[in-house]
Structure formats: structure tokens, C-alpha cells
Enzyme design. Structure first.
Site, PDB file in Angstrom:
ATOM      1  N   TYR A 191       0.839  -1.199   0.000  1.00  0.00           N
ATOM      2  CA  TYR A 191       0.000   0.000   0.000  1.00  0.00           C
ATOM      3  C   TYR A 191       0.879   1.256   0.000  1.00  0.00           C
ATOM      4  CZ  TYR A 191      -3.137   3.569   1.975  1.00  0.00           C
ATOM      5  OH  TYR A 191      -3.840   4.717   2.217  1.00  0.00           O
TER       6      TYR A 191
ATOM      7  N   LYS B  89       1.313   4.393  -2.847  1.00  0.00           N
ATOM      8  CA  LYS B  89       1.216   5.824  -2.558  1.00  0.00           C
ATOM      9  C   LYS B  89       2.511   6.554  -2.918  1.00  0.00           C
ATOM     10  CE  LYS B  89      -2.967   5.867  -0.893  1.00  0.00           C
ATOM     11  NZ  LYS B  89      -4.057   6.567  -1.566  1.00  0.00           N
TER      12      LYS B  89
END
Length: 349
Positions: A220, A224
Site C-alpha cells: 500500500y 502511494k
């Protein structure tokens, strides 16, 4: 322990006559952002969704909203199909927008996912980096379970490049910049590349596709981080002085959207307490998206915002020699990959 309050959208923020597209706009932050665009009198709001049925439900909910009915009852609200898991769906989406949308003032890349197992997308890449058309999933770190909206990378990048000419032409027609924004995260600083660096001649796509380098606890964050890389690249393509399109990304923080009903029974009480203390209401979280896409000016171009404040040095690696080399490599490689599906994008290499 609670999140910093997000102030109301500045008075005078007016989207009269303007068009906004929100990916992942059928639920959570995306749906609320669409609602707030409408209350700011946007003439047309398009939500990009995978499921036609969910798109219809979201449109009905937006049209039934009392504030929308009061302030902007005649707005056009539509749902366009988009499967972020598949580059070809991104190409089809761009072509539909180009044929049916003459002006585009805001492109908000919001939809995405986080999953905790290795999977490949329909386009053959690791799925979190490619993009799955859900507004949120559970993110587990070694110390905390939280929820944020995950905007995944590759298909959103193709869409952004594909719609960049429309954003530019709209800005020229308006005599004012348009906005191209991604939902980011402060967690980008915990990316994996400092611990698992790319080999000097290695492919960044192959690196993130390799199951041996995959770590569910950092993927994750990696997605980003890649959003930041591509925002910087897009900002350079647009031009850093007096940009016609303002490119930025923002962190909405921890937002409560009611997904905890799917958690294990033992965890629900803990998350309920944690969210009551720390999480923002979805309307407040969405205001960070509205601020970046409708209120921020060129000072935010190529930048990251947290709590509606422009931050610098959020990922030190990107300002180092290794980070700059990675950024250049990633840009060229991803443009080449997207160009396999839409050859015209090769001009951005």
C-alpha cells in the site's frame, strides 16, 4: 489523539458551469466528493465505476440529497464504466470521455484498493499497483489497522495522460487552470525501496510484479509512493511555471465510512473506539479532496497536501540521487507500458 479538524471549503468556491470526474465515485470519499462538487454548483459530475448497478444507485443517492436538490437541482450526474484492474478499460474510458465530454475542469483519481495477498491484475501486473475498482479495503500494518482510500497507480496514470489534453484545452478556454489530483497518503514515506532497492538495470514494473519482492505490509505504501513519483512527473510535463493544469495529491487522513461491519467480531469494538477517537467523518475527509481540486492554486502544483497544508520533504528518497534516477526510469517505463494500449501516449516519454 484525534485528527486535526479540516476547515470548511473557502467561501466563494464556485464550480458553476464546470465538469468534474471522480473515479471510485460510487461510495465513501468518492461519493461524498461528488456530492460536495454538486453543492458547489458543478454543472456536470461523472463518477467512474465498475458496476453499472452501483453507478445507478450512486446517481440516485446524489440526486436525492437535500442540499443538492436545493442548490443544484439541474446538474447532470452520470456514471461511466471503468475497471481500474485493466489498462484496456482505462483506454475505453478515456475514449468515451473524449467523445462525450467537451470540457473537463477536475479529474480526481480516487478509486483503488489495498489487498493483503499477492494477485495479478487483468493486465498482468501486481494488483495493488495496477488498481482495483473499490474505494477501500483494510490496511494492516505491524502496529495498527487503519483504513484509507487507496488510489492505485498504473491505470490512473494512463487515464491522466489520456485526458491531459482535454484538461489543457479546457484551461485555455476558461483562462484559468484546471485540476488533476490523486488521493495520496502520508504513509508513502514507509515505502519499501530503501530496504529492497531496484537493481541498477532493473525494471521497476518487474520489481513490483515480482512475488519475491512483494510484501503485503508495505505494498500500500509503495502504491502511494508511486503516486508521488508520477505527480512530480506529470507536473513537469504540464510545466512548472504558470501551469495550465494544477497537478497535486492529498492525504484525507483516517476517515470513518462504515466498513467495519466486515471486520472479525473481536476487532469491531477496538476499531469502534479507535475511530471514535481518531477518525474523520467522511464529509470532513472529502473536504481535503475538494480543497486540493477546487480551492488550491498553482502553489500546490506537483506537491503533496496533508490537512490542507502543502508539505515538503515527505519522501526524502525522492530528493536523493537514487530517487531521482528511479523517478526518471519509472516515468519512461510506465509511459512505454501504457503506450502498448494507447500508442499516442508515447509522446510523453
Amino acid at each position: 489523539m484525534g485528527a486535526l479538524p479540516i476547515p470548511p471549503t473557502p467561501p466563494g468556491t464556485d464550480l458553476t458551469g464546470k465538469t468534474a470526474i471522480v473515479t471510485g465515485g460510487n461510495a465513501g470519499l468518492g461519493l461524498e466528493a461528488a456530492r460536495q462538487y454538486l453543492t458547489l454548483k458543478a454543472a456536470r459530475v461523472i463518477i467512474a465505476v465498475r458496476s453499472p448497478a452501483k453507478g445507478k444507485e450512486a446517481i440516485a443517492e446524489l440526486k436525492a440529497d437535500p442540499t443538492v436538490q436545493k442548490l443544484n437541482p439541474n446538474a447532470a450526474i452520470e456514471a461511466f464504466p471503468l475497471d481500474l484492474d485493466d489498462f484496456q478499460s482505462g483506454v475505453d474510458f478515456v475514449r468515451k470521455v473524449k467523445s462525450e465530454v467537451p470540457e473537463l475542469d477536475i479529474l480526481l483519481n480516487n478509486g483503488g484498493t489495498n489487498i493483503l495477498k499477492y494477485h495479478k491484475s487483468a493486465s498482468g501486473h501486481e494488483r495493488v499497483m495496477q488498481g482495483l475498482p473499490l474505494s477501500a479495503r483494510i490496511l494492516v500494518t505491524r502496529t495498527l489497522l487503519i483504513r484509507e482510500t487507496a488510489v492505485n497507480v498504473y491505470t490512473h496514470f494512463l487515464i491522466s495522460l489520456g485526458l491531459l489534453p482535454l484538461l489543457i484545452s479546457t484551461a485555455e478556454r476558461r483562462g484559468a487552470p484546471t485540476h488533476l489530483s490523486f488521493v495520496g497518503s502520508s504513509m508513502q514515506s514507509s515505502h519499501s525501496l530503501t530496504k529492497k532497492p531496484l537493481t541498477p538495470n532493473g525494471s521497476f514494473l518487474e520489481h513490483f510484479d515480482d512475488q519475491k519482492t512483494y510484501d503485503a505490509m508495505t505494498r500500500y505504501q509503495d502504491s502511494k509512493f508511486m503516486v508521488n513519483v508520477l505527480v512530480r512527473g506529470l507536473a513537469k510535463v504540464v510545466g512548472e511555471e504558470n501551469p495550465k493544469v494544477i497537478v497535486n495529491h492529498m492525504c484525507p487522513g483516517l476517515v470513518y465510512t462504515g466498513f467495519d461491519k466486515n471486520l472479525p467480531l473481536w476487532l469491531k469494538p477496538l476499531m469502534y473506539i479507535y475511530r471514535r477517537v481518531s477518525a474523520r467523518h467522511v464529509s470532513e475527509g472529502a473536504r481535503t479532496l475538494i480543497h486540493a481540486t477546487a480551492a488550491e492554486g498553482s502553489e500546490s502544483h506537483g506537491k503533496f497536501l496533508s490537512n490542507n497544508i502543502i508539505r515538503s520533504g515527505e519522501v526524502p528518497f525522492l530528493d536523493e540521487a537514487a530517487g531521482k534516477a528511479f523517478t526518471e526510469k519509472a516515468w519512461k517505463e510506465l509511459v512505454a507500458e501504457c503506450s502498448k494500449f494507447e500508442p499516442g501516449l508515447s509522446r510523453y516519454a
